[in-house]
Design a protein around this motif. Structure first.
Motif, short mmCIF file in Angstrom:
data_model
loop_
_atom_site.label_atom_id
_atom_site.label_comp_id
_atom_site.label_asym_id
_atom_site.label_seq_id
_atom_site.Cartn_x
_atom_site.Cartn_y
_atom_site.Cartn_z
N PRO A 294 0.83 -1.20 0.00
CA PRO A 294 0.00 0.00 0.00
C PRO A 294 0.86 1.26 0.00
N ASN A 295 0.58 2.13 -0.92
CA ASN A 295 1.22 3.44 -0.93
C ASN A 295 0.44 4.35 -1.86
N THR A 296 0.76 5.61 -1.83
CA THR A 296 0.08 6.58 -2.68
C THR A 296 0.98 7.08 -3.80
N LEU A 297 2.14 6.48 -3.95
CA LEU A 297 3.07 6.86 -5.01
C LEU A 297 2.63 6.26 -6.35
N PRO A 298 3.11 6.79 -7.46
CA PRO A 298 2.73 6.23 -8.76
C PRO A 298 3.37 4.87 -9.04
N VAL A 299 4.36 4.44 -8.25
CA VAL A 299 5.00 3.14 -8.43
C VAL A 299 4.57 2.25 -7.26
N ARG A 300 3.98 1.07 -7.60
CA ARG A 300 3.51 0.14 -6.57
C ARG A 300 4.12 -1.24 -6.79
N PRO A 301 5.07 -1.65 -5.95
CA PRO A 301 5.64 -2.99 -6.08
C PRO A 301 4.64 -4.06 -5.62
N TYR A 302 4.78 -5.26 -6.18
CA TYR A 302 3.89 -6.36 -5.80
C TYR A 302 4.61 -7.69 -5.90
N ASP B 242 3.95 -1.82 -10.67
CA ASP B 242 3.02 -1.09 -11.51
C ASP B 242 3.38 0.38 -11.46
N VAL B 243 3.41 1.01 -12.62
CA VAL B 243 3.71 2.44 -12.70
C VAL B 243 2.48 3.12 -13.30
N SER B 244 1.81 3.96 -12.52
CA SER B 244 0.60 4.63 -12.97
C SER B 244 0.92 5.73 -13.97
N LEU B 245 0.20 5.70 -15.11
CA LEU B 245 0.30 6.77 -16.10
C LEU B 245 -0.85 7.75 -15.91
N VAL C 52 1.44 0.85 -16.37
CA VAL C 52 2.40 -0.04 -17.02
C VAL C 52 2.94 -0.98 -15.94
N SER C 53 3.15 -2.24 -16.30
CA SER C 53 3.71 -3.19 -15.34
C SER C 53 5.00 -3.79 -15.89
N GLU D 142 13.22 -25.47 -15.74
CA GLU D 142 13.07 -24.10 -15.24
C GLU D 142 12.52 -23.22 -16.35
N VAL D 143 11.53 -22.42 -16.01
CA VAL D 143 10.97 -21.43 -16.93
C VAL D 143 10.86 -20.11 -16.18
N THR D 144 11.48 -19.07 -16.72
CA THR D 144 11.36 -17.74 -16.13
C THR D 144 10.78 -16.79 -17.17
N ASN D 145 10.00 -15.84 -16.72
CA ASN D 145 9.37 -14.86 -17.59
C ASN D 145 9.75 -13.45 -17.16
N LEU D 146 10.06 -12.62 -18.13
CA LEU D 146 10.26 -11.19 -17.92
C LEU D 146 9.23 -10.50 -18.80
N SER D 147 8.36 -9.68 -18.19
CA SER D 147 7.26 -9.10 -18.96
C SER D 147 7.14 -7.59 -18.78
N LEU D 148 6.59 -6.97 -19.81
CA LEU D 148 6.28 -5.55 -19.84
C LEU D 148 4.86 -5.42 -20.36
N GLY D 149 4.00 -4.75 -19.61
CA GLY D 149 2.59 -4.72 -20.01
C GLY D 149 1.92 -3.39 -19.86
N LEU D 150 0.80 -3.27 -20.57
CA LEU D 150 -0.09 -2.12 -20.49
C LEU D 150 -1.40 -2.61 -19.90
N ASN D 151 -1.86 -1.93 -18.85
CA ASN D 151 -3.01 -2.41 -18.08
C ASN D 151 -4.01 -1.28 -17.84
N GLY D 152 -5.22 -1.68 -17.50
CA GLY D 152 -6.24 -0.70 -17.15
C GLY D 152 -7.04 -1.14 -15.95
N ARG D 153 -7.41 -0.20 -15.11
CA ARG D 153 -8.25 -0.46 -13.93
C ARG D 153 -9.71 -0.23 -14.30
#
Length: 176
Positions: free
Chosen positions: A99-107, A141-144, A150-151, A164-175
């Motif tokens: 929880p935070n009010t910053l535009p960047v939210r780690p998860y 997550d970085v709020s635009l 963007v995640s 072993e399978v690892t994923n590195l991803s870049l995404g566009l999301n909407g709330r």
């Protein structure tokens, strides 16, 4: 396969929780670079397109669930002339977000993933290979805007039986 079905059946009711709790959900599309390392050797970096749908359990948007589906869009050389491509993968995950009010939210994420691939041999012919297991990941997550974000994420999708399978991803999301 049974553990995946169990996780999916546990995560699916989470989609109804936002209505009861007054919380919201999100959806997104990601480009995913996977690194596949089978137990019999080799390594490949195929690419996939991932669709995700998530919902929050609480109003603070700190606990939630996600369902994902990935479809392969590019193959890579596994070694010895063998190409590997992702046919599809799917997963169910629990998500905890700080929880935070910053535009960047780690998860963080924890859940189960199943990935289905095809290995194409140099002389012709192919075989299917399936990978499944416990998944853990970290992202941000970085709020635009208030709705669009963007995640960026790293996930150890499968680590079982030497595979072993690892994923590195870049995404566009909407709330919503």
């Amino acid at each position: 396969m049974k553990p995946f079905l169990l996780a999916a059946s546990l995560a699916l009711p989470l989609t109804a929780l936002p209505i009861a709790a007054g919380a919201s959900g999100f959806a997104g599309i990601d480009i995913v670079s996977s690194e596949i390392e089978p137990d019999d050797g080799g390594s490949a970096d195929p690419t996939a397109l991932q669709f995700k749908f998530g919902t929050w359990i609480n109003r603070n948007e700190t606990l939630g669930g996600e369902l994902r589906l990935g479809l392969g869009i590019d193959e890579d050389d596994l070694g010895r002339g063998t190409d590997v491509e992702i046919d599809r993968y799917y997963g169910a995950y629990f998500r905890g977000q700080f929880p935070n009010t910053l535009p960047v939210r780690p998860y963080g994420l924890i859940g189960l993933t199943r990935m289905e691939t095809t290995e194409n041999f140099p002389g012709g012919g192919s075989t299917g290979e399936n990978y499944s297991g416990l998944s853990i990941g970290l992202g941000a997550d970085v709020s635009l805007t208030d709705v669009v974000f963007v995640s960026v994420e790293y996930m150890r999708a499968v680590d079982s039986g030497g595979d072993e399978v690892t994923n590195l991803s870049l995404g566009l999301n909407g709330r919503f």
